[in-house]
Design a protein around this motif. Sequence first.
Motif, short mmCIF file in Angstrom:
data_model
loop_
_atom_site.label_atom_id
_atom_site.label_comp_id
_atom_site.label_asym_id
_atom_site.label_seq_id
_atom_site.Cartn_x
_atom_site.Cartn_y
_atom_site.Cartn_z
N SER A 76 0.82 -1.21 0.00
CA SER A 76 0.00 0.00 0.00
C SER A 76 0.86 1.26 0.00
O SER A 76 1.95 1.29 0.57
CB SER A 76 -0.90 0.01 1.24
N ASP A 77 0.32 2.32 -0.61
CA ASP A 77 0.97 3.63 -0.53
C ASP A 77 -0.01 4.68 -0.03
O ASP A 77 0.31 5.86 0.01
CB ASP A 77 1.54 4.06 -1.89
N GLY A 78 -1.22 4.26 0.36
CA GLY A 78 -2.26 5.18 0.77
C GLY A 78 -2.39 5.33 2.27
O GLY A 78 -1.50 4.93 3.02
N PRO A 79 -3.51 5.88 2.73
CA PRO A 79 -3.71 6.15 4.16
C PRO A 79 -3.73 4.90 5.03
O PRO A 79 -3.41 4.96 6.21
CB PRO A 79 -5.08 6.85 4.19
N TYR A 80 -4.15 3.78 4.42
CA TYR A 80 -4.26 2.54 5.16
C TYR A 80 -3.49 1.41 4.49
O TYR A 80 -3.14 1.49 3.31
CB TYR A 80 -5.74 2.13 5.31
N VAL A 81 -3.26 0.37 5.26
CA VAL A 81 -2.66 -0.87 4.77
C VAL A 81 -3.73 -1.95 4.84
O VAL A 81 -4.46 -2.05 5.84
CB VAL A 81 -1.44 -1.28 5.61
N LEU A 82 -3.84 -2.75 3.80
CA LEU A 82 -4.80 -3.85 3.80
C LEU A 82 -4.25 -4.99 4.66
O LEU A 82 -3.12 -5.42 4.48
CB LEU A 82 -5.03 -4.35 2.37
N LYS A 83 -5.06 -5.47 5.59
CA LYS A 83 -4.66 -6.55 6.49
C LYS A 83 -5.77 -7.59 6.61
O LYS A 83 -6.95 -7.28 6.45
CB LYS A 83 -4.35 -5.99 7.89
N GLY A 84 -5.37 -8.82 6.89
CA GLY A 84 -6.34 -9.86 7.25
C GLY A 84 -7.16 -10.43 6.11
O GLY A 84 -8.14 -11.12 6.36
N TRP A 85 -6.75 -10.16 4.87
CA TRP A 85 -7.47 -10.73 3.72
C TRP A 85 -6.60 -11.79 3.07
O TRP A 85 -5.49 -11.49 2.60
CB TRP A 85 -7.82 -9.63 2.71
N ASP A 86 -7.08 -13.04 3.05
CA ASP A 86 -6.28 -14.13 2.50
C ASP A 86 -6.63 -14.45 1.05
O ASP A 86 -6.14 -15.41 0.48
CB ASP A 86 -6.40 -15.39 3.37
N GLY A 87 -7.51 -13.65 0.48
CA GLY A 87 -7.89 -13.87 -0.91
C GLY A 87 -9.27 -14.47 -1.07
O GLY A 87 -9.84 -14.44 -2.16
N THR A 88 -9.80 -15.02 0.01
CA THR A 88 -11.12 -15.66 -0.06
C THR A 88 -12.04 -15.27 1.09
O THR A 88 -13.26 -15.43 0.97
CB THR A 88 -10.98 -17.20 -0.04
N ASN A 89 -11.49 -14.76 2.19
CA ASN A 89 -12.33 -14.52 3.37
C ASN A 89 -13.21 -13.29 3.22
O ASN A 89 -12.96 -12.41 2.40
CB ASN A 89 -11.48 -14.43 4.64
N ASP A 90 -14.25 -13.25 4.05
CA ASP A 90 -15.27 -12.22 3.96
C ASP A 90 -15.05 -11.06 4.92
O ASP A 90 -15.91 -10.18 5.04
CB ASP A 90 -16.66 -12.83 4.21
N THR A 91 -13.95 -11.04 5.64
CA THR A 91 -13.63 -9.92 6.52
C THR A 91 -12.19 -9.48 6.26
O THR A 91 -11.34 -10.30 5.88
CB THR A 91 -13.78 -10.28 8.00
N TRP A 92 -11.93 -8.22 6.46
CA TRP A 92 -10.56 -7.70 6.33
C TRP A 92 -10.47 -6.40 7.10
O TRP A 92 -11.47 -5.87 7.59
CB TRP A 92 -10.17 -7.52 4.87
N HIS A 93 -9.27 -5.84 7.20
CA HIS A 93 -9.04 -4.61 7.96
C HIS A 93 -8.27 -3.60 7.12
O HIS A 93 -7.47 -3.98 6.25
CB HIS A 93 -8.24 -4.89 9.24
N TYR A 94 -8.53 -2.32 7.39
CA TYR A 94 -7.66 -1.25 6.94
C TYR A 94 -6.97 -0.71 8.18
O TYR A 94 -7.63 -0.22 9.10
CB TYR A 94 -8.46 -0.13 6.27
N VAL A 95 -5.66 -0.83 8.22
CA VAL A 95 -4.88 -0.38 9.37
C VAL A 95 -4.06 0.83 8.94
O VAL A 95 -3.44 0.83 7.87
CB VAL A 95 -3.95 -1.51 9.88
#
Length: 542
Positions: free
Chosen positions: A209-228
């Motif tokens: 990522s180069d933006g305000p948040y970093v993508l976390k917790g997404w494994d490519g198939t799951n239905d939840t994730w985080h922006y940290v």
Amino acid sequence: MQTIKKWVSGLGIITLGLVLASCGTKSNSAKTSDKTLTVTAAQAIATADPNKADDVVSQAALAQYMEGLYTTNQQGKIVPAIAKKIVKPTNGGKTYTFDLRHNAKWANGKAVTAADFVYSMQRQVSPTTKSQEIGHVAEIKNAPAITSGKKAVSTLGVKALGKYKLQLTLAKQIPYFNYRLATEIYPLNKAFTEKYGNKYGTSAAKTLSDGPYVLKGWDGTNDTWHYVKNNHYYDAKNVRIKNIKVQTVKTNSTAQNLFESNAVQVTQITGTQVASAKRGALKHNLTITKLNQLYFMPWNNKRSVTKNADLRRAVSYALNRRSLVTNVLKDGSVAATSLVPSGNTSNPSTGKDFNTDTGNLYAYSPAKAKAYWKKAQASLGKKKLTLQLLTNDTDVNKSAAEFIQAAIEKHLSGVTVTVKSVPLTNEISNLSKGNFDFATLAWSSDFQDPIDFLDKASMRTSVNFGKYHNTQYEGLISTLAAGTQSPTARYQTAQQAAKFVASHQGVTPLYQTAAAHLVSSKVGGIHFSLLRDTLYRYAYWK
């Protein structure tokens, strides 16, 4: 597929909001910024690769953790991001030269440079990438020739003039190109991207990522994730919520229940939930926004039955679109009268809306539906047909599909419709492979111009999943894309194209969408507009 929004000035208000939100005691500021904001998405992310994302959820996610040369403020106005200022193009409006800020960083601490933009755009047009979103960069010099394999990737009209100086040359002047720079074109770090090759963007760990948040917790198939929060982001001090949890919710009742229990603070609702919210205790939390987005049906032109224009005309006349939006969707959506959403374009001479001038090109007429069905039966040599309608598995798509199924079977005696509802990623896969009869999907544009909708029935876009092809229509689209006409003449060409595609049912529009959101009174800085979803970098706890 969905995919994006209206630009409204209001920078002064935004600046004031930032100042006020940062005031107060130090302990209170730390407490509120550490608190997780929980929001919902209608579908899971399909990809985190900015060169490949072609659905609304993936693109909305990208906007949270990626940033390009420009971005938008919370009122939707285009503002500088990695570029130091909004550039006035030279060379007849074709050449943009950007000075980049020196403090833009990737989440791994590496500098964001001009070479990162060059690499990303070259990768997007490369035939080996197989991007479904070539349109984002198609106006750049030599892009179409590169995509078709006629020229080398190195000939693309983008080059680094220095570590922090980028030059971009278009094939012709594009009046809406700033929208692309703000919402569609992102850099990529070459070393990180090539480390994973085709697997880049298939999980959070394989995304940079180069933006305000970093993508976390997404494994490519799951239905939840985080922006940290990305602590390397150049404006990190003004990103006030450190952690955002996103969970996929496919049913309206679940979304509303989660909101009412404060399990989520921002969610989207549809149908009866919207009508109920308007009347009940949630009316102060409800916001409805018309979108620059259109639901339509592509027809598989590689199959003899669905290639039949009379069958497609029969289906279109069998659909009471006003009933669909009023009695089924109930969310502020508008019945389609052309392939261009209302509010997208105005007549340069009179100021009238595009659809006022076209008139209703998709009227409801059971009598005409039956007449065209008889013609289709004669030309196909079939009295009965079974058609499969492909859609994705959200509530709104299922409801629309059931409406279409019932309308066709009611008015076209002998036609049976089966509905295949699958997750969005599966729908896109089936569409790309041509494994469908007809389908429902949506196109959402980041800029206001009719061509981005009219070319969904053109072979010049890879999103023409049905492979509809008509030489006369291609000529009209080519004229529109050339950009050589006066505004009035170009508008008339767009009108011709809209009427032509309606008469042939190259694709069949259904409705213009509206988004209804519930937003907690405890959260500020959440704004939606015609052209863009909210950016959480502006959100704050009250």
